[in-house]
Design a protein around this motif. Structure first.
Motif, PDB file in Angstrom:
ATOM      1  N   VAL A 122      15.451  83.047  19.971  1.00 35.99           N
ATOM      2  CA  VAL A 122      15.900  81.894  21.076  1.00 35.99           C
ATOM      3  C   VAL A 122      15.330  82.569  22.231  1.00 35.99           C
ATOM      4  O   VAL A 122      15.964  83.994  23.505  1.00 35.99           O
ATOM      5  N   ILE A 123      14.406  81.069  23.066  1.00 32.47           N
ATOM      6  CA  ILE A 123      14.680  81.478  24.602  1.00 32.47           C
ATOM      7  C   ILE A 123      14.873  80.613  25.795  1.00 32.47           C
ATOM      8  O   ILE A 123      15.359  78.903  25.036  1.00 32.47           O
ATOM      9  N   ALA A 124      16.119  80.654  26.221  1.00 28.80           N
ATOM     10  CA  ALA A 124      17.319  79.963  27.328  1.00 28.80           C
ATOM     11  C   ALA A 124      15.858  79.834  28.196  1.00 28.80           C
ATOM     12  O   ALA A 124      15.635  80.233  29.431  1.00 28.80           O
ATOM     13  N   ILE A 125      16.248  78.808  29.145  1.00 31.60           N
ATOM     14  CA  ILE A 125      15.843  78.043  30.036  1.00 31.60           C
ATOM     15  C   ILE A 125      16.802  77.563  31.395  1.00 31.60           C
ATOM     16  O   ILE A 125      17.719  76.770  30.466  1.00 31.60           O
ATOM     17  N   HIS A 126      17.133  78.089  32.330  1.00 28.27           N
ATOM     18  CA  HIS A 126      17.901  78.106  33.047  1.00 28.27           C
ATOM     19  C   HIS A 126      17.971  77.017  34.437  1.00 28.27           C
ATOM     20  O   HIS A 126      16.865  77.804  35.119  1.00 28.27           O
ATOM     21  N   SER A 127      18.217  76.811  34.782  1.00 23.09           N
ATOM     22  CA  SER A 127      17.960  75.750  36.469  1.00 23.09           C
ATOM     23  C   SER A 127      19.149  75.451  36.789  1.00 23.09           C
ATOM     24  O   SER A 127      20.468  75.206  36.000  1.00 23.09           O
ATOM     25  N   ALA A 128      19.910  75.001  38.476  1.00 18.82           N
ATOM     26  CA  ALA A 128      20.822  74.539  38.828  1.00 18.82           C
ATOM     27  C   ALA A 128      21.608  73.180  38.001  1.00 18.82           C
ATOM     28  O   ALA A 128      20.102  72.674  38.096  1.00 18.82           O
ATOM     29  N   PRO A 129      23.115  72.920  37.887  1.00 17.37           N
ATOM     30  CA  PRO A 129      22.729  71.753  37.477  1.00 17.37           C
ATOM     31  C   PRO A 129      22.182  70.532  38.681  1.00 17.37           C
ATOM     32  O   PRO A 129      21.342  69.004  37.800  1.00 17.37           O
ATOM     33  N   TYR A 133      19.741  67.692  37.712  1.00 14.75           N
ATOM     34  CA  TYR A 133      20.193  65.934  38.067  1.00 14.75           C
ATOM     35  C   TYR A 133      19.092  65.438  38.454  1.00 14.75           C
ATOM     36  O   TYR A 133      18.644  63.760  37.868  1.00 14.75           O
ATOM     37  N   LEU A 134      17.977  65.748  39.807  1.00 18.11           N
ATOM     38  CA  LEU A 134      17.369  65.750  40.033  1.00 18.11           C
ATOM     39  C   LEU A 134      15.803  65.104  39.188  1.00 18.11           C
ATOM     40  O   LEU A 134      15.092  64.382  38.953  1.00 18.11           O
ATOM     41  N   ARG A 135      15.344  65.668  38.629  1.00 10.34           N
ATOM     42  CA  ARG A 135      14.662  65.757  36.775  1.00 10.34           C
ATOM     43  C   ARG A 135      14.973  64.515  36.354  1.00 10.34           C
ATOM     44  O   ARG A 135      13.735  63.625  35.736  1.00 10.34           O
ATOM     45  N   LEU A 136      16.334  65.149  36.176  1.00 11.48           N
ATOM     46  CA  LEU A 136      16.736  63.478  34.912  1.00 11.48           C
ATOM     47  C   LEU A 136      16.736  62.686  36.057  1.00 11.48           C
ATOM     48  O   LEU A 136      16.493  61.676  34.952  1.00 11.48           O
ATOM     49  N   ARG A 137      16.716  62.413  36.501  1.00 13.89           N
ATOM     50  CA  ARG A 137      16.687  61.199  37.804  1.00 13.89           C
ATOM     51  C   ARG A 137      15.393  60.267  37.076  1.00 13.89           C
ATOM     52  O   ARG A 137      15.353  59.670  37.688  1.00 13.89           O
TER      53      ARG A 137
END
Length: 195
Positions: A122-129, A133-137
């Motif tokens: 498994v590869i986990a990708i981590h980013s700050a919330p 949230y900016l990417r999701l918008r």
């Protein structure tokens, strides 16, 4: 067949990892497509269907459907086409000796994949919330929201599935806070090494 999973909270960069894998000729299976396809059939939101499917068929249901699909990749082309989920993209290459599963959310899903595919990682990708949230918008896929409150609710739902445990126990951890090219290069290195 070598199978690698990708996990991470919504907006962390899993789809970027999938595109890198496809460019390397790997087949990509998106667990979210199973949910989105079922949501479309039921005319309900993907979030509701993600919870309902697990209540109706058990916590392994999404992983089991993906395992069946992956195992059918070794069948003749005619059979493969008849079993292909409608939203699954075609790989850039016909060699499916390595498959990437995008969107693992629970330790039970990891267990199913490990039981079916030797040397599953498994590869986990981590980013700050805030970054996510900016990417999701910007992305605004059917299960995304421009509202921070809705994104936070989605995070809570994902955490209830057990995604935190999957991220914490991943074989590889990649922090995605910089340029997209940096993430691509890091992931390309991991995948080439696994190939």
């Amino acid at each position: 067949m070598k199978v690698i999973g990708v996990t991470g909270m919504p907006g962390s960069g899993k789809s970027v990892v999938s595109r890198v894998a496809e460019n390397l000729g790997m087949k990509v299976v998106r667990m979210g497509d199973v949910i989105r396809d079922e949501a479309h059939k039921r005319n309900e939101s993907p979030g509701k269907v993600a919870v309902d499917l697990r209540k109706e068929f058990g916590k392994f249901v999404i992983a089991e459907r993906c395992v069946t699909y992956i195992k059918n990749l070794s069948t003749p082309e005619e059979k493969l086409n008849s079993k292909k989920p409608p939203s699954s993209p075609k790989s850039a290459a016909s060699n499916h000796s390595m498959v990437l599963i995008e969107g693992i959310r629970s330790p039970w899903e990891v267990e199913i994949f490990k039981n079916n595919f030797p040397d599953f990682k498994v590869i986990a990708i981590h980013s700050a919330p805030e970054t996510r949230y900016l990417r999701l918008r910007k992305r605004m896929r059917s299960d995304d929201s421009a509202e921070t409150r809705e994104a936070l609710k989605r995070d809570q739902r994902e955490l209830k599935f057990g995604i935190g445990e999957v991220i914490a126990s991943a074989d590889f951890m990649v922090v995605n806070e910089g340029a997209k090219g940096k993430l691509k290069n890091t992931v390309r290195g991991i995948l080439k090494n696994e190939l």
